[in-house]
Design a protein around this motif. Structure first.
Motif, PDB file in Angstrom:
ATOM      1  N   ASP A   1      36.640  10.229 -71.316  1.00  0.00           N
ATOM      2  CA  ASP A   1      38.011   9.923 -71.734  1.00  0.00           C
ATOM      3  C   ASP A   1      38.516  11.147 -72.510  1.00  0.00           C
ATOM      4  OD1 ASP A   1      40.293   9.203 -73.085  1.00  0.00           O
ATOM      5  OD2 ASP A   1      39.563   7.198 -73.643  1.00  0.00           O
ATOM      6  N   PHE A   2      39.216  12.033 -71.796  1.00  0.00           N
ATOM      7  CA  PHE A   2      39.590  13.312 -72.410  1.00  0.00           C
ATOM      8  C   PHE A   2      40.634  13.175 -73.507  1.00  0.00           C
ATOM      9  CE2 PHE A   2      37.509  15.097 -68.630  1.00  0.00           C
ATOM     10  CZ  PHE A   2      36.692  16.001 -69.281  1.00  0.00           C
ATOM     11  N   GLU A   3      41.467  12.154 -73.387  1.00  0.00           N
ATOM     12  CA  GLU A   3      42.478  11.974 -74.439  1.00  0.00           C
ATOM     13  C   GLU A   3      41.782  11.665 -75.771  1.00  0.00           C
ATOM     14  OE1 GLU A   3      45.707   9.532 -72.810  1.00  0.00           O
ATOM     15  OE2 GLU A   3      46.164   9.132 -74.937  1.00  0.00           O
ATOM     16  N   ALA A   4      40.849  10.722 -75.711  1.00  0.00           N
ATOM     17  CA  ALA A   4      40.106  10.362 -76.931  1.00  0.00           C
ATOM     18  C   ALA A   4      39.285  11.553 -77.417  1.00  0.00           C
ATOM     19  CB  ALA A   4      39.190   9.174 -76.637  1.00  0.00           C
ATOM     20  N   PHE A   5      38.732  12.293 -76.478  1.00  0.00           N
ATOM     21  CA  PHE A   5      37.893  13.448 -76.845  1.00  0.00           C
ATOM     22  C   PHE A   5      38.711  14.498 -77.606  1.00  0.00           C
ATOM     23  CE2 PHE A   5      36.168  17.649 -75.218  1.00  0.00           C
ATOM     24  CZ  PHE A   5      35.150  17.726 -76.156  1.00  0.00           C
ATOM     25  N   GLU A   6      39.862  14.842 -77.050  1.00  0.00           N
ATOM     26  CA  GLU A   6      40.671  15.895 -77.698  1.00  0.00           C
ATOM     27  C   GLU A   6      41.073  15.497 -79.106  1.00  0.00           C
ATOM     28  OE1 GLU A   6      43.278  18.673 -75.613  1.00  0.00           O
ATOM     29  OE2 GLU A   6      43.171  17.271 -73.929  1.00  0.00           O
ATOM     30  N   LYS A   7      41.385  14.210 -79.268  1.00  0.00           N
ATOM     31  CA  LYS A   7      41.795  13.727 -80.593  1.00  0.00           C
ATOM     32  C   LYS A   7      40.641  13.797 -81.593  1.00  0.00           C
ATOM     33  CE  LYS A   7      45.379  10.470 -79.328  1.00  0.00           C
ATOM     34  NZ  LYS A   7      45.308   9.203 -78.634  1.00  0.00           N
ATOM     35  N   ALA A   8      39.406  13.675 -81.083  1.00  0.00           N
ATOM     36  CA  ALA A   8      38.245  13.591 -81.994  1.00  0.00           C
ATOM     37  C   ALA A   8      37.754  14.961 -82.462  1.00  0.00           C
ATOM     38  CB  ALA A   8      37.105  12.857 -81.285  1.00  0.00           C
ATOM     39  N   ILE A   9      38.199  16.036 -81.779  1.00  0.00           N
ATOM     40  CA  ILE A   9      37.710  17.368 -82.178  1.00  0.00           C
ATOM     41  C   ILE A   9      38.447  17.807 -83.450  1.00  0.00           C
ATOM     42  CG2 ILE A   9      37.333  19.758 -81.435  1.00  0.00           C
ATOM     43  CD1 ILE A   9      37.627  18.818 -78.564  1.00  0.00           C
ATOM     44  N   THR A  10      37.685  18.262 -84.426  1.00  0.00           N
ATOM     45  CA  THR A  10      38.272  18.709 -85.697  1.00  0.00           C
ATOM     46  C   THR A  10      37.652  20.055 -86.065  1.00  0.00           C
ATOM     47  OG1 THR A  10      36.565  17.884 -87.212  1.00  0.00           O
ATOM     48  CG2 THR A  10      38.208  16.267 -86.467  1.00  0.00           C
ATOM     49  N   PRO A  11      38.153  20.687 -87.130  1.00  0.00           N
ATOM     50  CA  PRO A  11      37.504  21.939 -87.564  1.00  0.00           C
ATOM     51  C   PRO A  11      36.040  21.733 -87.940  1.00  0.00           C
ATOM     52  CG  PRO A  11      39.653  21.686 -88.609  1.00  0.00           C
ATOM     53  CD  PRO A  11      39.375  20.398 -87.904  1.00  0.00           C
ATOM     54  N   ASN A  12      35.634  20.490 -88.184  1.00  0.00           N
ATOM     55  CA  ASN A  12      34.224  20.225 -88.536  1.00  0.00           C
ATOM     56  C   ASN A  12      33.319  20.054 -87.319  1.00  0.00           C
ATOM     57  OD1 ASN A  12      34.828  20.217 -91.253  1.00  0.00           O
ATOM     58  ND2 ASN A  12      35.300  18.026 -91.271  1.00  0.00           N
ATOM     59  N   THR A  13      33.901  20.059 -86.125  1.00  0.00           N
ATOM     60  CA  THR A  13      33.079  19.833 -84.923  1.00  0.00           C
ATOM     61  C   THR A  13      32.171  21.045 -84.688  1.00  0.00           C
ATOM     62  OG1 THR A  13      34.883  18.542 -83.965  1.00  0.00           O
ATOM     63  CG2 THR A  13      33.116  19.251 -82.468  1.00  0.00           C
ATOM     64  N   LYS A  14      30.886  20.836 -84.809  1.00  0.00           N
ATOM     65  CA  LYS A  14      29.937  21.935 -84.583  1.00  0.00           C
ATOM     66  C   LYS A  14      29.435  21.912 -83.152  1.00  0.00           C
ATOM     67  CE  LYS A  14      28.416  24.820 -86.904  1.00  0.00           C
ATOM     68  NZ  LYS A  14      27.297  24.931 -87.813  1.00  0.00           N
ATOM     69  N   GLY A  15      29.342  20.705 -82.576  1.00  0.00           N
ATOM     70  CA  GLY A  15      28.795  20.631 -81.227  1.00  0.00           C
ATOM     71  C   GLY A  15      29.194  19.348 -80.519  1.00  0.00           C
ATOM     72  N   VAL A  16      28.991  19.380 -79.211  1.00  0.00           N
ATOM     73  CA  VAL A  16      29.272  18.228 -78.350  1.00  0.00           C
ATOM     74  C   VAL A  16      28.019  18.020 -77.494  1.00  0.00           C
ATOM     75  CG1 VAL A  16      30.704  17.428 -76.431  1.00  0.00           C
ATOM     76  CG2 VAL A  16      31.745  18.723 -78.300  1.00  0.00           C
ATOM     77  N   VAL A  17      27.594  16.768 -77.373  1.00  0.00           N
ATOM     78  CA  VAL A  17      26.371  16.488 -76.615  1.00  0.00           C
ATOM     79  C   VAL A  17      26.744  15.900 -75.260  1.00  0.00           C
ATOM     80  CG1 VAL A  17      24.160  15.253 -76.633  1.00  0.00           C
ATOM     81  CG2 VAL A  17      25.225  15.928 -78.800  1.00  0.00           C
ATOM     82  N   VAL A  18      26.161  16.432 -74.192  1.00  0.00           N
ATOM     83  CA  VAL A  18      26.320  15.787 -72.883  1.00  0.00           C
ATOM     84  C   VAL A  18      24.946  15.504 -72.292  1.00  0.00           C
ATOM     85  CG1 VAL A  18      28.619  16.589 -72.206  1.00  0.00           C
ATOM     86  CG2 VAL A  18      26.643  18.035 -71.765  1.00  0.00           C
ATOM     87  N   ASN A  19      24.890  14.444 -71.510  1.00  0.00           N
ATOM     88  CA  ASN A  19      23.637  14.004 -70.900  1.00  0.00           C
ATOM     89  C   ASN A  19      23.963  13.538 -69.487  1.00  0.00           C
ATOM     90  OD1 ASN A  19      21.867  10.912 -71.089  1.00  0.00           O
ATOM     91  ND2 ASN A  19      20.998  12.860 -70.499  1.00  0.00           N
ATOM     92  N   SER A  20      23.667  14.407 -68.513  1.00  0.00           N
ATOM     93  CA  SER A  20      24.030  14.141 -67.119  1.00  0.00           C
ATOM     94  C   SER A  20      22.957  14.726 -66.213  1.00  0.00           C
ATOM     95  CB  SER A  20      25.387  14.792 -66.837  1.00  0.00           C
ATOM     96  OG  SER A  20      25.664  14.848 -65.459  1.00  0.00           O
ATOM     97  N   PRO A  21      22.322  13.899 -65.367  1.00  0.00           N
ATOM     98  CA  PRO A  21      22.434  12.456 -65.163  1.00  0.00           C
ATOM     99  C   PRO A  21      22.176  11.705 -66.469  1.00  0.00           C
ATOM    100  CG  PRO A  21      21.085  13.448 -63.439  1.00  0.00           C
ATOM    101  CD  PRO A  21      21.333  14.507 -64.441  1.00  0.00           C
TER     102      PRO A  21
ATOM    103  N   GLY B   1      18.945  22.925 -86.600  1.00  0.00           N
ATOM    104  CA  GLY B   1      19.209  24.363 -86.635  1.00  0.00           C
ATOM    105  C   GLY B   1      20.685  24.674 -86.817  1.00  0.00           C
ATOM    106  N   LEU B   2      21.556  23.845 -86.255  1.00  0.00           N
ATOM    107  CA  LEU B   2      22.998  24.145 -86.290  1.00  0.00           C
ATOM    108  C   LEU B   2      23.726  23.527 -87.483  1.00  0.00           C
ATOM    109  CD1 LEU B   2      24.133  23.594 -82.547  1.00  0.00           C
ATOM    110  CD2 LEU B   2      23.728  25.771 -83.708  1.00  0.00           C
ATOM    111  N   ALA B   3      23.277  22.359 -87.945  1.00  0.00           N
ATOM    112  CA  ALA B   3      24.108  21.557 -88.860  1.00  0.00           C
ATOM    113  C   ALA B   3      24.251  22.183 -90.250  1.00  0.00           C
ATOM    114  CB  ALA B   3      23.521  20.147 -88.986  1.00  0.00           C
ATOM    115  N   CYS B   4      25.496  22.361 -90.662  1.00  0.00           N
ATOM    116  CA  CYS B   4      25.811  22.750 -92.046  1.00  0.00           C
ATOM    117  C   CYS B   4      26.484  21.531 -92.678  1.00  0.00           C
ATOM    118  CB  CYS B   4      26.773  23.925 -92.069  1.00  0.00           C
ATOM    119  SG  CYS B   4      26.130  25.361 -91.191  1.00  0.00           S
ATOM    120  N   PRO B   5      26.531  21.475 -94.027  1.00  0.00           N
ATOM    121  CA  PRO B   5      27.135  20.305 -94.663  1.00  0.00           C
ATOM    122  C   PRO B   5      28.539  20.035 -94.117  1.00  0.00           C
ATOM    123  CG  PRO B   5      26.065  21.694 -96.292  1.00  0.00           C
ATOM    124  CD  PRO B   5      26.011  22.444 -94.991  1.00  0.00           C
TER     125      PRO B   5
END
Ligand code: PLP
Length: 393
Positions: free
Chosen positions: A157-177, A115-119
């Motif tokens: 790992d927030f440092e790695a996370f911040e670096k990985a976000i780009t204008p193309n980031t549509k979503g982030v998945v979390v699974n907890s527990p 539903g969310l993904a665009c090219p």
């Protein structure tokens, strides 16, 4: 000539399935009681009696309509019951028209990604992760961006996370527990995540959706808080399932919740429904829509998972295994006793211990124990874990 991607998915057996099959062969040789299979995440406790009683009652009372198609988004009364339950339990402000009933969390995720993904869109996933995310995200034509694990506590790992976000980031998945670590993200972790996502959404001028995959939401141990994410981050979409909470994985029932405050909520909901249509789901099973909606405030008797967890964590630590503290679900993710987790898992087989290597979950150097098994089997397996550890000394 067939579709190559599908051919690959259809023929490659997962490591978990390989282990499970191996276990069956081995059981034929040494006896089932001598094989310690920790490979599969199938709930080991039965569904509550009320589930079966409700199913039987519905079948007797409504034999003419219960096998019919329902609305594509799920029966209206069913969605109203789910919404009431979320409002009672989480103060959620949920309405029936924000819920889309699905064939379990797997379908919830597929509907949301499609539903969310665009090219060109990317979805960020944190290791260790449920390997099907890659299949689902790529199936939606998007790219999965994997953040390496924070191996002390399996938070983020927030440092790695911040670096990985780009204008193309549509979503982030979390699974907890979490599957496979059993770790629950702390409120502090989730608040930091929300802060970063809010700032990045503003910087890039579009919403970054947080997709909360919650099949283990109800399996949290004493004193552990599983925070309700829509209260922490506005653009949260919840993917839920009754597979584990009610021990109904084969009945295939879950939902997507798109809160009204989510950016473009109406469009997101419609796109999720459109994805369900294009994937051919039609509607979730009608009988179990009714059953789960009438039983959605209960759970199977989940306390054995906590008992199993404690028994394993205490014993394994005593033997010298390093185990991050789990807070729920029914998995442990200790460090393997050699860097090569595949070799470690192979060696474990010599002791008839079936342990899944961590590489497939994006965290080499670890292994997964699915302890949704009889406690007695765990007790009998402990000397094997000890012998495995001793074999490295
Ligand atoms: N997400 C995670 C993290 C899981 O572990 C599973 C199943 O094990 C699923 C999603 C899929 O669950 P369902 O049976 O509801 O499709």
């Amino acid at each position: 000539m067939v579709n190559e991607r599908m051919l690959g998915l259809g023929t490659a057996r997962s490591v978990i399935r390989e282990l499970f099959e191996y276990g069956k062969q081995r059981a034929a040789v040494v006896g089932a009681e001598n094989v310690y299979d920790f490979s599969l995440g199938n709930p080991s406790v039965p569904a509550p009696d009320a589930v079966n009683e409700t199913a039987i009652r519905i079948l007797q009372e409504n034999p003419d309509i219960i096998h019919c198609y329902t609305s594509a988004q799920g029966d209206a009364a069913v969605r109203a019951r789910f919404a009431d339950s979320l409002n009672r339990r989480f103060d959620a402000e949920c309405t029936a028209d924000q819920l889309y009933v699905t064939v379990g969390a797997a379908a919830s995720l597929c509907c949301v990604f499609n539903g969310l993904a665009c090219p060109g869109d990317e979805f960020i996933v944190f290791a260790p992760y449920f390997p099907e995310y890659k299949v689902f995200i790529e199936g939606a034509g998007a790219k999965m961006v994997l953040i390496p694990p924070e191996i002390e506590q399996f938070q983020i790992d927030f440092e790695a996370f911040e670096k990985a976000i780009t204008p193309n980031t549509k979503g982030v998945v979390v699974n907890s527990p979490n599957n496979p670590s059993g770790v629950v993200y702390s409120r502090q972790t989730l608040e930091r995540l929300a802060e970063i996502l809010t700032a990045k959404s503003a910087e890039y001028g579009h919403a970054i959706y947080l997709i909360s995959d919650e099949p283990y939401r109800e399996i949290a141990f004493a004193g552990v808080e599983v925070a309700w994410l829509p209260h922490i981050y506005r653009d949260t979409i919840v993917c839920y399932s009754f597979s584990k909470s009610l021990s109904l994985p084969g009945e295939r029932l879950g939902y997507v919740y798109v809160p009204g405050k989510v950016t473009d909520a109406g469009e997101v909901y419609a796109a999720v429904a459109g994805a369900g249509r294009s994937l051919g789901y039609v509607n979730a099973p009608s009988l179990f829509q009714q059953v789960t909606s009438l039983c959605c405030d209960m759970t199977a008797d989940l306390k054995v998972y906590e008992e199993n967890c404690k028994l394993l964590v205490d014993s394994l630590r005593e033997m010298g295994y390093h185990v991050a503290q789990p807070g729920g679900a029914f998995y442990l993710f200790p460090r393997s006793l050699e860097p090569d987790d595949l070799a470690f898992s192979e060696r474990a087989k010599q002791f008839d211990l079936l342990l899944v290597p961590g590489s497939g979950f994006g965290a080499p150097g670890h292994f997964r124990i699915a302890y949704c098994v009889q406690t007695d089997m765990i007790r009998r397996a402990l000397p094997k874990f000890k012998a495995l550890a001793d074999s490295y000394k």
